[in-house]
Design an enzyme around this catalytic site. Structure first.
Site, PDB file in Angstrom:
ATOM      1  N   HIS A   1      -9.188  -3.713  -2.103  1.00  0.00           N
ATOM      2  CA  HIS A   1      -8.215  -2.948  -1.312  1.00  0.00           C
ATOM      3  C   HIS A   1      -8.583  -1.457  -1.318  1.00  0.00           C
ATOM      4  O   HIS A   1      -8.568  -0.799  -0.277  1.00  0.00           O
ATOM      5  CB  HIS A   1      -6.817  -3.186  -1.905  1.00  0.00           C
ATOM      6  CG  HIS A   1      -5.706  -2.415  -1.279  1.00  0.00           C
ATOM      7  ND1 HIS A   1      -4.657  -3.019  -0.607  1.00  0.00           N
ATOM      8  CD2 HIS A   1      -5.455  -1.075  -1.225  1.00  0.00           C
ATOM      9  CE1 HIS A   1      -3.824  -2.083  -0.164  1.00  0.00           C
ATOM     10  NE2 HIS A   1      -4.274  -0.894  -0.537  1.00  0.00           N
ATOM     11  N   GLU A   2      -8.938  -0.942  -2.501  1.00  0.00           N
ATOM     12  CA  GLU A   2      -9.240   0.494  -2.618  1.00  0.00           C
ATOM     13  C   GLU A   2     -10.556   0.843  -1.922  1.00  0.00           C
ATOM     14  O   GLU A   2     -10.664   1.882  -1.268  1.00  0.00           O
ATOM     15  CB  GLU A   2      -9.282   0.920  -4.085  1.00  0.00           C
ATOM     16  CG  GLU A   2      -7.990   0.699  -4.858  1.00  0.00           C
ATOM     17  CD  GLU A   2      -6.750   1.255  -4.191  1.00  0.00           C
ATOM     18  OE1 GLU A   2      -6.838   2.239  -3.434  1.00  0.00           O
ATOM     19  OE2 GLU A   2      -5.668   0.682  -4.396  1.00  0.00           O
TER      20      GLU A   2
ATOM     21  N   HIS B   1     -10.086   1.284   1.600  1.00  0.00           N
ATOM     22  CA  HIS B   1      -9.579   2.624   1.933  1.00  0.00           C
ATOM     23  C   HIS B   1     -10.726   3.611   2.159  1.00  0.00           C
ATOM     24  O   HIS B   1     -10.663   4.463   3.046  1.00  0.00           O
ATOM     25  CB  HIS B   1      -8.701   3.171   0.800  1.00  0.00           C
ATOM     26  CG  HIS B   1      -7.258   2.790   0.899  1.00  0.00           C
ATOM     27  ND1 HIS B   1      -6.479   3.064   2.006  1.00  0.00           N
ATOM     28  CD2 HIS B   1      -6.433   2.166   0.017  1.00  0.00           C
ATOM     29  CE1 HIS B   1      -5.243   2.620   1.798  1.00  0.00           C
ATOM     30  NE2 HIS B   1      -5.193   2.068   0.600  1.00  0.00           N
TER      31      HIS B   1
ATOM     32  N   CYS C   1       0.848  -1.193   0.000  1.00  0.00           N
ATOM     33  CA  CYS C   1       0.000   0.000   0.000  1.00  0.00           C
ATOM     34  C   CYS C   1       0.883   1.242   0.000  1.00  0.00           C
ATOM     35  O   CYS C   1       1.823   1.331   0.801  1.00  0.00           O
ATOM     36  CB  CYS C   1      -0.885  -0.019   1.246  1.00  0.00           C
ATOM     37  SG  CYS C   1      -1.962   1.420   1.374  1.00  0.00           S
TER      38      CYS C   1
HETATM   39 ZN   LIG Z   1      -3.580   1.099  -0.193  1.00  0.00          ZN
END
Ligand SMILES: [Zn+2]
Length: 180
Positions: free
Chosen positions: A145-146, A149, A101
């Site tokens: 993953h995004e 976030h 990341c």
């Molecule tokens: Zn990330």
């Protein structure tokens, strides 16, 4: 080209939930998408969420740099700027994959994370048109993953086994190294 600073773990913004954008997009929100692409490319990442440049909106980009793209890659997909994304389906099948990341040690720390292997992603483009696409493997992982976030979640939170965390200089050899 506007490359923005990528904020790092410990910054409280990375733990907050981002808000939807409204359509039609403002000039600022359209520019945000382009800034994310520039920032992602300059850092050599394959994904970047708005919160990583300090903007608390539900926007992320993902894509592979062309020179990194493998000829055998079956994904036609190259770059996607996603506004108000949601995952509408997760596969039952899960798999482990290595993630890094840009907001954790500037992308130099990698860990094994188990996630659903494929997903269906719903998002809007900058014109306000809705898209629904299925992704499998790498892009399914990047999108998850995004979107994490956007909800204040980092890949470290998804790791069951902290012994499977590696600095970039200590990585066991493996082919699918990507940083989001
Ligand atoms: Zn990330």
């Amino acid at each position: 080209m506007t490359v923005q600073k990528t904020i790092q773990i410990g910054n409280p913004k990375l733990r907050q939930v981002c808000e939807d954008v409204s359509f039609p997009l403002s000039e600022q929100d359209i520019q945000l998408g382009y800034d994310l692409v520039d920032t992602m490319d300059s850092a050599g990442l394959v994904g970047e969420a708005a919160v990583q440049i300090g903007v608390m909106k539900r926007v992320f980009v993902m894509g592979l740099e062309k020179e990194k793209k493998d000829e055998s890659d079956e994904n036609e997909f190259e770059l996607c700027i996603c506004y108000n994304p949601t995952i509408t389906q997760f596969s039952d099948k899960k798999e482990f994959g290595r993630e890094g990341c840009g907001s954790i040690a500037y992308g130099k720390l990698f860990g094994q994370v188990e996630r659903p292997k494929s997903i269906e992603l719903e998002y809007y483009d900058r014109t306000g048109q809705k898209h629904v696409k299925k992704f499998d493997g790498l892009f399914a992982r990047i999108a998850q993953h995004e979107i994490d976030h956007l909800d204040g979640i980092l890949f470290l939170d998804r790791m069951d086994d902290p012994t499977q965390l590696y600095d970039i200089d200590e990585l066991p050899r493996k082919t699918d190294d990507h940083t989001e």
